[in-house]
Every structure is written in structure tokens, then in C-alpha cells.
Design an enzyme around this catalytic site. Sequence first.
Site, PDB file in Angstrom:
ATOM      1  N   PHE A  96       0.824  -1.226   0.000  1.00 60.18           N
ATOM      2  CA  PHE A  96       0.000   0.000   0.000  1.00 60.18           C
ATOM      3  C   PHE A  96       0.856   1.273   0.000  1.00 60.18           C
ATOM      4  N   ALA A 151       8.863  -9.148  -1.763  1.00 59.32           N
ATOM      5  CA  ALA A 151       8.701 -10.611  -1.792  1.00 59.32           C
ATOM      6  C   ALA A 151       7.347 -11.008  -2.382  1.00 59.32           C
ATOM      7  N   PHE A 172       9.923  -0.039   3.699  1.00 59.65           N
ATOM      8  CA  PHE A 172       8.497  -0.209   4.025  1.00 59.65           C
ATOM      9  C   PHE A 172       8.139  -1.677   4.262  1.00 59.65           C
ATOM     10  N   ALA A 173       8.930  -2.621   3.734  1.00 56.15           N
ATOM     11  CA  ALA A 173       8.515  -4.032   3.739  1.00 56.15           C
ATOM     12  C   ALA A 173       8.222  -4.512   5.161  1.00 56.15           C
ATOM     13  N   THR A 186       5.732   2.701  12.949  1.00 55.94           N
ATOM     14  CA  THR A 186       4.331   3.016  13.247  1.00 55.94           C
ATOM     15  C   THR A 186       4.169   3.617  14.645  1.00 55.94           C
ATOM     16  N   ASP A 187       3.082   4.353  14.833  1.00 54.73           N
ATOM     17  CA  ASP A 187       2.785   4.902  16.166  1.00 54.73           C
ATOM     18  C   ASP A 187       2.382   3.810  17.155  1.00 54.73           C
ATOM     19  N   GLU A 188       2.082   2.610  16.635  1.00 56.68           N
ATOM     20  CA  GLU A 188       1.613   1.541  17.529  1.00 56.68           C
ATOM     21  C   GLU A 188       2.689   1.067  18.494  1.00 56.68           C
ATOM     22  N   TYR A 240       2.342  -7.690  16.202  1.00 54.50           N
ATOM     23  CA  TYR A 240       2.762  -6.773  15.126  1.00 54.50           C
ATOM     24  C   TYR A 240       3.513  -5.579  15.712  1.00 54.50           C
ATOM     25  N   LYS A 285       7.512  -4.352  15.346  1.00 58.92           N
ATOM     26  CA  LYS A 285       7.945  -3.049  14.825  1.00 58.92           C
ATOM     27  C   LYS A 285       8.787  -2.321  15.879  1.00 58.92           C
ATOM     28  N   ASN A 335      -2.247   6.036  11.360  1.00 61.05           N
ATOM     29  CA  ASN A 335      -2.992   5.218  10.374  1.00 61.05           C
ATOM     30  C   ASN A 335      -3.138   5.920   9.026  1.00 61.05           C
ATOM     31  N   LYS A 347      -7.784  -4.165   5.592  1.00 59.23           N
ATOM     32  CA  LYS A 347      -7.696  -3.063   6.546  1.00 59.23           C
ATOM     33  C   LYS A 347      -9.049  -2.359   6.677  1.00 59.23           C
ATOM     34  N   ARG A 380      -8.474   6.306  15.960  1.00 59.02           N
ATOM     35  CA  ARG A 380      -7.248   6.260  15.158  1.00 59.02           C
ATOM     36  C   ARG A 380      -6.994   7.658  14.616  1.00 59.02           C
ATOM     37  N   ASN A 406     -13.708   4.984  15.331  1.00 55.69           N
ATOM     38  CA  ASN A 406     -14.112   4.075  14.255  1.00 55.69           C
ATOM     39  C   ASN A 406     -15.581   4.292  13.885  1.00 55.69           C
TER      40      ASN A 406
HETATM   41  P1  NAD Z   1       1.386  -3.663   3.193  1.00 55.60           P
HETATM   42  O1  NAD Z   1       1.085  -4.889   3.971  1.00 55.60           O
HETATM   43  O2  NAD Z   1       0.340  -3.057   2.313  1.00 55.60           O
HETATM   44  O3  NAD Z   1       2.682  -3.899   2.278  1.00 55.60           O
HETATM   45  C1  NAD Z   1       3.809  -4.570   2.747  1.00 55.60           C
HETATM   46  C2  NAD Z   1       4.673  -4.963   1.549  1.00 55.60           C
HETATM   47  O4  NAD Z   1       5.859  -5.602   2.059  1.00 55.60           O
HETATM   48  C3  NAD Z   1       4.003  -5.963   0.600  1.00 55.60           C
HETATM   49  O5  NAD Z   1       4.184  -5.560  -0.742  1.00 55.60           O
HETATM   50  C4  NAD Z   1       4.724  -7.272   0.873  1.00 55.60           C
HETATM   51  O6  NAD Z   1       4.803  -8.131  -0.259  1.00 55.60           O
HETATM   52  C5  NAD Z   1       6.102  -6.778   1.285  1.00 55.60           C
HETATM   53  N1  NAD Z   1       6.815  -7.750   2.124  1.00 55.60           N
HETATM   54  C6  NAD Z   1       6.327  -8.427   3.199  1.00 55.60           C
HETATM   55  N2  NAD Z   1       7.252  -9.274   3.690  1.00 55.60           N
HETATM   56  C7  NAD Z   1       8.359  -9.122   2.909  1.00 55.60           C
HETATM   57  C8  NAD Z   1       9.649  -9.704   2.922  1.00 55.60           C
HETATM   58  N3  NAD Z   1       9.993 -10.641   3.829  1.00 55.60           N
HETATM   59  N4  NAD Z   1      10.554  -9.298   1.998  1.00 55.60           N
HETATM   60  C9  NAD Z   1      10.220  -8.361   1.061  1.00 55.60           C
HETATM   61  N5  NAD Z   1       9.002  -7.784   0.997  1.00 55.60           N
HETATM   62  C10 NAD Z   1       8.079  -8.155   1.913  1.00 55.60           C
HETATM   63  O7  NAD Z   1       1.878  -2.585   4.280  1.00 55.60           O
HETATM   64  P2  NAD Z   1       1.685  -1.009   4.324  1.00 55.60           P
HETATM   65  O8  NAD Z   1       0.395  -0.698   4.979  1.00 55.60           O
HETATM   66  O9  NAD Z   1       2.004  -0.446   3.000  1.00 55.60           O
HETATM   67  O10 NAD Z   1       2.834  -0.615   5.370  1.00 55.60           O
HETATM   68  C11 NAD Z   1       4.149  -0.334   4.907  1.00 55.60           C
HETATM   69  C12 NAD Z   1       5.022   0.010   6.110  1.00 55.60           C
HETATM   70  O11 NAD Z   1       4.498   1.141   6.777  1.00 55.60           O
HETATM   71  C13 NAD Z   1       5.113  -1.105   7.154  1.00 55.60           C
HETATM   72  O12 NAD Z   1       6.437  -1.153   7.631  1.00 55.60           O
HETATM   73  C14 NAD Z   1       4.154  -0.660   8.260  1.00 55.60           C
HETATM   74  O13 NAD Z   1       4.570  -1.154   9.506  1.00 55.60           O
HETATM   75  C15 NAD Z   1       4.318   0.850   8.166  1.00 55.60           C
HETATM   76  N6  NAD Z   1       3.158   1.640   8.602  1.00 55.60           N
HETATM   77  C16 NAD Z   1       1.914   1.400   8.084  1.00 55.60           C
HETATM   78  C17 NAD Z   1       0.837   2.212   8.462  1.00 55.60           C
HETATM   79  C18 NAD Z   1      -0.544   1.997   7.881  1.00 55.60           C
HETATM   80  O14 NAD Z   1      -1.485   2.661   8.306  1.00 55.60           O
HETATM   81  N7  NAD Z   1      -0.730   1.118   6.911  1.00 55.60           N
HETATM   82  C19 NAD Z   1       1.037   3.227   9.392  1.00 55.60           C
HETATM   83  C20 NAD Z   1       2.317   3.442   9.914  1.00 55.60           C
HETATM   84  C21 NAD Z   1       3.372   2.658   9.508  1.00 55.60           C
HETATM   85  O1  TDX Z   2     -13.218  -4.831  10.031  1.00 61.86           O
HETATM   86  C1  TDX Z   2     -12.650  -4.089  10.856  1.00 61.86           C
HETATM   87  N1  TDX Z   2     -13.402  -3.454  11.798  1.00 61.86           N
HETATM   88  C2  TDX Z   2     -12.870  -2.630  12.732  1.00 61.86           C
HETATM   89  O2  TDX Z   2     -13.594  -2.069  13.574  1.00 61.86           O
HETATM   90  C3  TDX Z   2     -11.222  -3.870  10.850  1.00 61.86           C
HETATM   91  C4  TDX Z   2     -10.355  -4.562   9.833  1.00 61.86           C
HETATM   92  C5  TDX Z   2     -10.684  -3.023  11.794  1.00 61.86           C
HETATM   93  N2  TDX Z   2     -11.482  -2.426  12.722  1.00 61.86           N
HETATM   94  C6  TDX Z   2     -10.878  -1.460  13.678  1.00 61.86           C
HETATM   95  C7  TDX Z   2      -9.630  -1.894  14.391  1.00 61.86           C
HETATM   96  C8  TDX Z   2      -8.920  -0.570  14.602  1.00 61.86           C
HETATM   97  O3  TDX Z   2      -9.430   0.079  15.750  1.00 61.86           O
HETATM   98  O4  TDX Z   2     -10.498  -0.322  12.897  1.00 61.86           O
HETATM   99  C9  TDX Z   2      -9.288   0.252  13.388  1.00 61.86           C
HETATM  100  C10 TDX Z   2      -8.246   0.224  12.271  1.00 61.86           C
HETATM  101  O5  TDX Z   2      -7.910  -1.156  12.047  1.00 61.86           O
HETATM  102  P1  TDX Z   2      -6.778  -1.599  11.006  1.00 61.86           P
HETATM  103  O6  TDX Z   2      -7.092  -1.042   9.650  1.00 61.86           O
HETATM  104  O7  TDX Z   2      -6.559  -3.059  11.145  1.00 61.86           O
HETATM  105  O8  TDX Z   2      -5.523  -0.734  11.507  1.00 61.86           O
HETATM  106  P2  TDX Z   2      -4.704  -0.710  12.892  1.00 61.86           P
HETATM  107  O9  TDX Z   2      -4.840  -1.966  13.644  1.00 61.86           O
HETATM  108  O10 TDX Z   2      -5.081   0.582  13.585  1.00 61.86           O
HETATM  109  O11 TDX Z   2      -3.203  -0.615  12.316  1.00 61.86           O
HETATM  110  C11 TDX Z   2      -2.925   0.207  11.159  1.00 61.86           C
HETATM  111  O12 TDX Z   2      -2.296   1.408  11.513  1.00 61.86           O
HETATM  112  C12 TDX Z   2      -0.974   1.323  11.994  1.00 61.86           C
HETATM  113  C13 TDX Z   2      -2.056  -0.543  10.142  1.00 61.86           C
HETATM  114  O13 TDX Z   2      -2.695  -1.743   9.776  1.00 61.86           O
HETATM  115  C14 TDX Z   2      -0.685  -0.794  10.701  1.00 61.86           C
HETATM  116  O14 TDX Z   2       0.137  -1.408   9.725  1.00 61.86           O
HETATM  117  C15 TDX Z   2      -0.082   0.516  11.090  1.00 61.86           C
HETATM  118  O15 TDX Z   2       1.146   0.305  11.724  1.00 61.86           O
END
Ligand code: NAD
Ligand code: TDX
Length: 334
Positions: free
Chosen positions: A11, A34, A79-80, A122-124, A149, A153, A178, A188, A213, A248
Site C-alpha cells: 500500500f 517478496a 516499508f517491507a 508506526t505509532d503503535e 505486530y 515493529k 494510520n 484493513k 485512530r 471508528n
Molecule cells: P502492506 O502490507 O500493504 O505492504 C507490505 C509490503 O511488504 C508488501 O508488498 C509485501 O509483499 C512486502 N513484504 C512483506 N514481507 C516481505 C519480505 N519478507 N521481503 C520483502 N518484501 C516483503 O503494508 P503497508 O500498509 O504499505 O505498510 C508499509 C510500512 O508502513 C510497514 O512497515 C508498516 O509497519 C508501516 N506503517 C503502516 C501504516 C498503515 O497505516 N498502513 C502506518 C504506519 C506505519
Molecule cells: O473490520 C474491521 N473493523 C474494525 O472495527 C477492521 C479490519 C478493523 N477495525 C478497527 C480496528 C482498529 O481500531 O479499525 C481500526 C483500524 O484497524 P486496522 O485497519 O486493522 O488498523 P490498525 O490496527 O489501527 O493498524 C494500522 O495502523 C498502523 C495498520 O494496519 C498498521 O500497519 C499501522 O502500523
Amino acid sequence: MRVLVTGGAGFIGSNFVLRTLATRTDVDVSVLDAFTYAANPASLLGVDGKEVCEVIRGDIRDAELVERLVQRFDAVVHFAAESHNDNSLVDADPFVSTNVMGTVNLAKACAASDVRLHHVSTDEVFGDLALDDPTRFTTTTPYRPSSPYSASKASADHFVRAWVRSLGLAATISNCSNNYGPRQHPEKFIPRQVCGLIRGRRPRVYGTGDNVRDWIHVDDHNDAVWAILDRGEVGQTYLIGADGERSNLEVVGDILAGFDRSRDDFVHVTDRPGHDRRYAIDPESMEELGWEPRYRDFTAGLAATIEWYRDNEDWWADAYDAAEAGYAQREREL
Ligand code: NAD
Ligand code: TDX
């Protein structure tokens, strides 16, 4: 500048690649990914059907590959990761191997070849705040992760800091809140509800839905990463957030309104074990770098995101079905 983007088919990584190609003519981007279930190869295809940049299919857990590759670049933007909390509660092992060991491999390789590393976290890692706590997370908030998770991190962040302090690594770290926007996996929260509504299914809210969030548009996150690469100080940690706190229930109400449905037309389902109550970022460290968010109107950003999912069902259909099969096994209506 030659930049290697790990996780560039996920993403945030794919949005980073596309935005960088569109805005930074001085940068040459390659992806290392990967292609786990979370990746979508279509995210990196241009209108001509070809990949928009060099895409290396490989695993950050492969130390030899990582060491060999990294030498070709000036910087690695990392990011992976395994990124879904719910999955980490079912099987933590890939979270430990990818998020911890994979990051250690990158730290070692970057230190050995004098390559700058930006580690995306992440802030988590800070755990959660009470709903009525007036404070927000800052760069001095202690780590207190609650899920496998966030623990993985947090561990990765500690390893990066150790490599900076003791082993000569030139790294920066960012902890972001988020993200929302196009190309987010339908497991998600926001895309799950949006794709479900397109398919005629009512949104699923965990527990009471009071959890908060702090939402930021993915482009704002990625612009902040560039601000850190351009102007950040090696060894520093930056907290990225856009003053986007929302429960939420509020978010699901806004999504339903985007489909002209009543704001309470959703179902409560089984709560997430250990469900963090609230995240909130104090973005002062980023403001000092001269960055500020451009997507200040969450409702408008959400509407554009809903539009993207309406226009791109081919992109998400299979991933949505696979994610729902998993949810069906562990979730029931309350
Ligand atoms: P995502 O799950 O959408 O994408 C992760 C990518 O990493 C995928 O393309 C996957 O194929 C690749 N990957 C996984 N394992 C791998 C490995 N062993 N080697 C190489 N590639 C690998 O995740 P995202 O939501 O895009 O998050 C990206 C980064 O940002 C993560 O480090 C996550 O912790 C961080 N982050 C995400 C959020 C959020 O809200 N989504 C918020 C803060 C931080
Ligand atoms: O179906 C759902 N219903 C629901 O109420 C899902 C999938 C989630 N939730 C809630 C859980 C959380 O309070 O919504 C909130 C957001 O959930 P997620 O999208 O799973 O995110 P969260 O657990 O907050 O973590 C996200 O933000 C920080 C990302 O997935 C992480 O990668 C990032 O580090």
C-alpha cells in the site's frame, strides 16, 4: 539519487514509488518486494502495462541478497513488513522473521556499504492512550507495544537505533499514524468497509467502535518521508501525523454517508483481543522539518478513496474475497 524501496508493491510503498516517479525527476527508484499476499503487482504497472520501475522479486530475510543489492543504492526506504495486527494475533512468526530479522539484515547491509537507511515504523510502538487522555505521542514517549505486530515493529526500531549508535549506520526512523488512500489492502478497516459496501455488505465494527485512530492520507505520509530523506538528521526519529483523530464509529458513519446510507447501518462484531483504544501523534518533529499535511479535509480524502475503490474492483476483488474468508472463521456478529 538511487533509491531502493522495500515493500514497494504494498500500500504505502507503491504510493511512494508512484509519487516519487511523478514528482522527483532526480531520483532513480527500484523496488525489492517478496510479493506476499499483501502485495499487488498491478500497483506497479503503468498505462502501457509495463512495470513503472525496476522491480526485484526477493525477500528481505535473505541476508545475502540484501547485502549484494544494497551496494547499488544511495539510500534504502524500508516499508517491507507484515502489517496487519489481526494476522499477528493468529500467527506471529512471519512478523518476527520479516519485521525484525529482515530489518536487521537491512541495517547490517546498509552499515557495511555506507548506504543511508530510512526505516518506516508506526505509532503503535507506543501502545495506546486512554480516550480521555489529553496528551499525544511524542518522540520521548516510552515504547509499550500491545500486539505481536507492534512488538515486532518496536523491536525493529530498537535494532535500527542500536546500529546507528554502535555500528556506524546512517539511519532515520519515522513513526506514522494510520494511513488511508488508494491501493490499501482490503483486509484493513477503511477499504474493507468500502469494498463490502460496493458488494452490498454492511460494515463490520469491532466491539463498541469507540476506538480512536489518527488518520493521515498516504501521500502526506510519503511527502513526510521525503522531507526526512532530504532534510532529516541521521540518528533522529520523526513522528508523522495530521491531527486526524476520529473514532471508528465516526469513520464508518462517513463511509456509509459516502454511499448515501444511514450512518448507523453497520454491525458490531467480535472485538480484537487487546484492541488499542486510541492513537494520537504530536507532529512537532515534522513541523520542524518544514513539512505539513496537505489533505486536511478527511471527508474529501475519504470520498476520493471511495471513488478509487469503485473504479478499481479488478484491483481488489480477489484480495477482498481471500481476506473475508479469513475473517469469517474468527468473527461473529454481536
Ligand atoms: P502492506 O502490507 O500493504 O505492504 C507490505 C509490503 O511488504 C508488501 O508488498 C509485501 O509483499 C512486502 N513484504 C512483506 N514481507 C516481505 C519480505 N519478507 N521481503 C520483502 N518484501 C516483503 O503494508 P503497508 O500498509 O504499505 O505498510 C508499509 C510500512 O508502513 C510497514 O512497515 C508498516 O509497519 C508501516 N506503517 C503502516 C501504516 C498503515 O497505516 N498502513 C502506518 C504506519 C506505519
Ligand atoms: O473490520 C474491521 N473493523 C474494525 O472495527 C477492521 C479490519 C478493523 N477495525 C478497527 C480496528 C482498529 O481500531 O479499525 C481500526 C483500524 O484497524 P486496522 O485497519 O486493522 O488498523 P490498525 O490496527 O489501527 O493498524 C494500522 O495502523 C498502523 C495498520 O494496519 C498498521 O500497519 C499501522 O502500523
